[in-house]
Design a protein around this motif. Sequence first.
Motif, short mmCIF file in Angstrom:
data_model
loop_
_atom_site.label_atom_id
_atom_site.label_comp_id
_atom_site.label_asym_id
_atom_site.label_seq_id
_atom_site.Cartn_x
_atom_site.Cartn_y
_atom_site.Cartn_z
N MET A 13 -16.26 40.85 33.87
CA MET A 13 -15.10 40.19 34.47
C MET A 13 -14.78 38.90 33.71
SD MET A 13 -15.82 40.62 38.55
CE MET A 13 -14.36 39.72 39.07
N LEU A 14 -15.79 38.14 33.35
CA LEU A 14 -15.60 36.88 32.66
C LEU A 14 -14.93 37.10 31.30
CD1 LEU A 14 -16.05 33.83 32.78
CD2 LEU A 14 -18.30 34.21 31.76
N ASP A 18 -11.26 35.76 30.32
CA ASP A 18 -11.08 34.90 29.14
C ASP A 18 -9.99 35.46 28.22
OD1 ASP A 18 -12.93 33.00 29.92
OD2 ASP A 18 -14.57 33.84 28.71
N ARG A 19 -9.98 36.77 28.04
CA ARG A 19 -8.93 37.40 27.22
C ARG A 19 -7.56 37.19 27.86
NH1 ARG A 19 -12.72 41.54 25.93
NH2 ARG A 19 -12.14 42.66 27.81
N SER A 20 -7.47 37.42 29.17
CA SER A 20 -6.20 37.26 29.88
C SER A 20 -5.70 35.82 29.81
CB SER A 20 -6.35 37.68 31.34
OG SER A 20 -6.62 39.05 31.44
N ILE A 21 -6.60 34.89 30.01
CA ILE A 21 -6.22 33.47 29.97
C ILE A 21 -5.72 33.10 28.58
CG2 ILE A 21 -7.17 31.12 30.06
CD1 ILE A 21 -8.89 32.14 32.47
N THR A 22 -6.38 33.58 27.55
CA THR A 22 -5.94 33.30 26.18
C THR A 22 -4.54 33.86 25.94
OG1 THR A 22 -8.21 33.28 25.37
CG2 THR A 22 -6.49 33.68 23.73
N HIS A 48 6.22 31.99 36.49
CA HIS A 48 5.43 33.20 36.74
C HIS A 48 4.16 33.21 35.89
CE1 HIS A 48 4.60 37.33 37.85
NE2 HIS A 48 4.53 37.65 36.57
N THR A 49 4.32 32.88 34.62
CA THR A 49 3.18 32.83 33.71
C THR A 49 2.17 31.78 34.16
OG1 THR A 49 4.53 33.59 31.85
CG2 THR A 49 2.47 32.45 31.31
N GLN A 50 2.66 30.61 34.58
CA GLN A 50 1.76 29.54 35.04
C GLN A 50 1.02 29.96 36.31
OE1 GLN A 50 1.04 26.64 33.32
NE2 GLN A 50 -0.63 26.63 34.81
N ALA A 56 -5.85 33.32 37.38
CA ALA A 56 -6.93 33.78 36.50
C ALA A 56 -7.99 32.69 36.32
CB ALA A 56 -6.36 34.20 35.14
N THR A 57 -7.55 31.44 36.24
CA THR A 57 -8.49 30.33 36.10
C THR A 57 -9.34 30.17 37.35
OG1 THR A 57 -7.00 29.23 34.54
CG2 THR A 57 -8.68 27.85 35.60
N ARG A 58 -8.71 30.29 38.53
CA ARG A 58 -9.48 30.21 39.79
C ARG A 58 -10.51 31.34 39.86
NH1 ARG A 58 -4.46 28.95 41.81
NH2 ARG A 58 -4.13 31.08 42.54
N GLN A 59 -10.10 32.55 39.48
CA GLN A 59 -11.03 33.67 39.52
C GLN A 59 -12.15 33.47 38.50
OE1 GLN A 59 -9.46 37.63 39.12
NE2 GLN A 59 -11.37 38.53 39.80
N ARG A 60 -11.83 32.94 37.33
CA ARG A 60 -12.86 32.67 36.32
C ARG A 60 -13.89 31.68 36.87
NH1 ARG A 60 -14.51 29.36 32.19
NH2 ARG A 60 -15.14 30.44 30.29
N ASN A 61 -13.42 30.64 37.55
CA ASN A 61 -14.33 29.67 38.14
C ASN A 61 -15.22 30.31 39.20
OD1 ASN A 61 -13.37 27.61 36.51
ND2 ASN A 61 -11.89 26.91 38.01
N ALA A 62 -14.66 31.24 39.98
CA ALA A 62 -15.44 31.96 41.00
C ALA A 62 -16.51 32.83 40.34
CB ALA A 62 -14.52 32.80 41.88
N VAL A 63 -16.17 33.46 39.23
CA VAL A 63 -17.13 34.29 38.50
C VAL A 63 -18.25 33.42 37.93
CG1 VAL A 63 -17.45 35.78 36.47
CG2 VAL A 63 -15.52 36.17 38.02
#
Length: 110
Positions: A13-14, A18-22, A48-50, A56-63
């Motif tokens: 997931m991480l 990371d790919r999606s955020i990039t 929409h992009t923001q 995605a950043t919130r989910q990354r932090n949760a992971v």
Amino acid sequence: MDVATARMRLETMLRELDRSITLLKGTADVTGERAASDVGAELVQAEHTQAMLDAATRQRNAVLAALKRLDEGIYGRCVDCGKLVPEGRLEARPEADRCVQCQSKLERRR
């Protein structure tokens, strides 16, 4: 879910996040001259992009927090009440940090 499987799923997931955020950051950074009629559509797309980048950043932090709980040996326990998070919830959301009851209470407070 056993620890090895949880770690593997969380690390996958991480990497995907990371790919999606990039990609999203690359989309948000695209600039150039636009016709006046395109400005409104461009603003909507930027918002929409923001929003997607924020999610995605919130989910990354949760992971990352779930991986830390794995390292600390407390993965699978609710961070509020200390009870075990149901197996099905962890299967669906490996990054889950609360049992269903505590998650519901949190969402009602918001």
